[in-house]
Design a protein around this motif. Structure first.
Motif, PDB file in Angstrom:
ATOM      1  N   ILE A 133      14.201  84.878  46.449  1.00 55.36           N
ATOM      2  CA  ILE A 133      14.179  85.839  45.344  1.00 55.36           C
ATOM      3  C   ILE A 133      12.859  86.585  45.213  1.00 55.36           C
ATOM      4  O   ILE A 133      12.771  87.548  44.450  1.00 55.36           O
ATOM      5  N   ASP A 134      11.820  86.167  45.932  1.00 54.90           N
ATOM      6  CA  ASP A 134      10.513  86.809  45.792  1.00 54.90           C
ATOM      7  C   ASP A 134       9.896  86.968  47.171  1.00 54.90           C
ATOM      8  O   ASP A 134       9.427  86.009  47.770  1.00 54.90           O
ATOM      9  N   ASN A 135       9.910  88.209  47.679  1.00 53.44           N
ATOM     10  CA  ASN A 135       9.390  88.497  49.015  1.00 53.44           C
ATOM     11  C   ASN A 135       8.279  89.540  48.982  1.00 53.44           C
ATOM     12  O   ASN A 135       7.968  90.162  49.995  1.00 53.44           O
ATOM     13  N   ASN A 170       8.481  78.206  45.277  1.00 59.35           N
ATOM     14  CA  ASN A 170       8.770  79.462  45.964  1.00 59.35           C
ATOM     15  C   ASN A 170       9.937  79.346  46.947  1.00 59.35           C
ATOM     16  O   ASN A 170      10.083  80.166  47.845  1.00 59.35           O
ATOM     17  N   CYS A 171      10.747  78.319  46.768  1.00 62.66           N
ATOM     18  CA  CYS A 171      11.871  78.101  47.691  1.00 62.66           C
ATOM     19  C   CYS A 171      13.112  77.758  46.875  1.00 62.66           C
ATOM     20  O   CYS A 171      13.358  76.596  46.551  1.00 62.66           O
ATOM     21  N   GLN A 172      13.894  78.772  46.553  1.00 66.05           N
ATOM     22  CA  GLN A 172      15.042  78.605  45.673  1.00 66.05           C
ATOM     23  C   GLN A 172      16.314  78.302  46.483  1.00 66.05           C
ATOM     24  O   GLN A 172      16.460  78.743  47.626  1.00 66.05           O
ATOM     25  N   PHE A 173      17.230  77.593  45.831  1.00 67.39           N
ATOM     26  CA  PHE A 173      18.447  77.140  46.509  1.00 67.39           C
ATOM     27  C   PHE A 173      19.591  77.119  45.500  1.00 67.39           C
ATOM     28  O   PHE A 173      19.446  76.585  44.397  1.00 67.39           O
ATOM     29  N   ASN A 175       4.974  86.373  55.795  1.00 65.73           N
ATOM     30  CA  ASN A 175       5.034  85.940  54.399  1.00 65.73           C
ATOM     31  C   ASN A 175       4.352  84.573  54.268  1.00 65.73           C
ATOM     32  O   ASN A 175       4.830  83.581  54.810  1.00 65.73           O
ATOM     33  N   TRP A 176       3.259  84.520  53.523  1.00 58.64           N
ATOM     34  CA  TRP A 176       2.490  83.285  53.346  1.00 58.64           C
ATOM     35  C   TRP A 176       2.959  82.485  52.140  1.00 58.64           C
ATOM     36  O   TRP A 176       2.445  81.400  51.874  1.00 58.64           O
ATOM     37  N   ASP A 177       3.916  82.989  51.400  1.00 55.20           N
ATOM     38  CA  ASP A 177       4.136  82.526  50.029  1.00 55.20           C
ATOM     39  C   ASP A 177       5.320  81.582  49.857  1.00 55.20           C
ATOM     40  O   ASP A 177       5.701  81.296  48.738  1.00 55.20           O
ATOM     41  N   ARG A 178       5.917  81.086  50.934  1.00 53.62           N
ATOM     42  CA  ARG A 178       7.086  80.209  50.793  1.00 53.62           C
ATOM     43  C   ARG A 178       6.674  78.806  50.342  1.00 53.62           C
ATOM     44  O   ARG A 178       7.337  78.177  49.540  1.00 53.62           O
ATOM     45  N   PHE A 179       5.571  78.324  50.906  1.00 55.08           N
ATOM     46  CA  PHE A 179       5.117  76.970  50.623  1.00 55.08           C
ATOM     47  C   PHE A 179       4.069  77.005  49.509  1.00 55.08           C
ATOM     48  O   PHE A 179       3.197  77.864  49.495  1.00 55.08           O
ATOM     49  N   SER A 180       4.153  76.048  48.606  1.00 49.62           N
ATOM     50  CA  SER A 180       3.181  75.940  47.524  1.00 49.62           C
ATOM     51  C   SER A 180       2.718  74.487  47.456  1.00 49.62           C
ATOM     52  O   SER A 180       3.499  73.594  47.149  1.00 49.62           O
ATOM     53  N   GLY A 181       1.451  74.260  47.760  1.00 52.01           N
ATOM     54  CA  GLY A 181       0.967  72.890  47.807  1.00 52.01           C
ATOM     55  C   GLY A 181       0.972  72.199  46.457  1.00 52.01           C
ATOM     56  O   GLY A 181       1.311  71.019  46.342  1.00 52.01           O
ATOM     57  N   ALA A 182       0.636  72.939  45.412  1.00 56.71           N
ATOM     58  CA  ALA A 182       0.500  72.318  44.090  1.00 56.71           C
ATOM     59  C   ALA A 182       1.848  72.076  43.419  1.00 56.71           C
ATOM     60  O   ALA A 182       2.011  71.091  42.690  1.00 56.71           O
TER      61      ALA A 182
END
Length: 345
Positions: free
Chosen positions: A290-292, A279-282, A267-274
């Motif tokens: 919530i989005d995989n 993409n990291c809910q708590f 999964n490449w989508d956990r980190f978002s530079g901008a």
């Protein structure tokens, strides 16, 4: 050998017998919890791997059959969820949002079956964070149009539609004996969460280092996050609200598990530079993935591997499950009747 109930040498075996009883009574969740406790005390006991696999594979709620939506039975309205680059919808019933729905679509950044596979994989490796209950749901074309309150789903009409429905030209519809259906993943609605800026690695890198001071893991998370207040006061306030009273050790375990999980499912989508944290809910003391849908990609896991290597301290229970896992046995649970694309994934 079971004559004496108090003979603790036989306790793991007695627990496994108890787990068999729970499985027979359809209490699969209870059976899994008991078998995992056996794993913690006697990981190599004969029959444990097969019993755990059965406690997942035979659970009709965990491996739920696809559900066909009927009017008024499960939902009574569909609205856009929006956000991101893929089509996402809300399901409503009696004025309440009850689920997020990611439909089958031509936008290749997501795969609804990958969402379901990620939901199933997480508890099998004891991931220690939360993924909303997910299963496949199908909606007849006519019912979808009615619940979304659209006059047409014809491509020409949608192409000229100014609202969110213009995106529906990218939906994949399937012809079947039951009619024209839209397949997708139903994800139980998570009412409250905030965003954790996992991109700010300076917050947590020392917690996950094998050379780090173990005393750092005993601090209260909200005390450690006080230094984050000046970076983002709104996010800080929300994190304090959702953090409960967890320690940095509990946070460290979950973060390292997230990094390992993302590597394993590519999964490449956990980190978002901008947009840090998007993409990291708590929520309520737990990460909530919530989005995989971007998981199980076929390209090499370059970024997930780099992120994994930021941690050298991991949860023993997760490492144990990954080491003992039989991929050939787990694969049919994640992707039943796989397509050619899913076999590559």
């Amino acid at each position: 050998q079971f004559h004496r109930v108090g003979d603790f040498h036989n306790l793991p075996l007695l627990q496994m017998i108890h787990a068999d009883v729970l499985r027979a009574k359809q209490d699969f969740e209870g059976a899994r919890a008991l078998l995992f406790s056996v794993r913690d005390t006697d990981p190599g006991i004969d029959g444990l791997d097969a019993a755990l696999l059965s406690a997942f594979r035979d659970d009709p709620l965990f491996l739920r059959e696809p559900v066909t939506i009927e009017r008024g039975e499960q939902i009574d309205r569909i609205t856009p969820l929006g956000g991101g680059s893929t089509i996402s919808l809300r399901f409503h019933l009696d004025g309440e949002t009850i689920a997020a729905y990611k439909p089958n679509q031509s936008r290749l950044q997501t795969n609804y079956r990958a969402e379901i596979a990620a939901y199933r994989f997480c508890p099998m490796i004891r991931c220690g964070f939360s993924i909303p209950y997910s299963f496949e749901a199908r909606i007849p074309r006519r019912l979808f149009r009615s619940l979304y309150r659209l006059s047409s789903l014809d491509p020409e009409f949608l192409a000229n539609h100014e609202g969110y429905a213009g995106n529906f030209v990218d939906l994949f519809w399937t012809e079947s004996e039951a009619g024209t259906l839209l397949h997708g993943v139903w994800k139980d609605w998570v009412p409250s969460f905030t965003q954790f800026p996992i991109e700010y690695t300076d917050i947590w890198s020392d917690w996950l280092s094998v050379s780090g001071d173990p005393g750092l893991l005993e601090d209260r998370f909200i005390d450690v996050m006080a230094g984050f207040r000046d970076r983002d006061r709104v996010r800080y306030r929300d994190l304090v609200t959702e953090a409960d009273d967890i320690t940095t050790g509990a946070m460290a375990r979950q973060i390292s598990n997230l990094l390992a999980f993302d590597f394993l499912i590519n999964n490449w989508d956990r980190f978002s530079g901008a947009y840090p944290g998007v993409n990291c809910q708590f929520g309520n003391g737990q990460f909530v993935s919530i989005d995989n849908g971007a998981g199980f990609m076929t390209r090499r896991p370059t970024r997930p591997r780099e992120r994994l290597q930021q941690a050298t301290r991991f949860s023993r229970s997760l490492v144990t499950e990954v080491r003992r896992m039989d991929p050939e046995a787990v694969w049919p649970i994640l992707f039943p009747n796989p397509t050619t694309t899913e076999e590559a994934m």
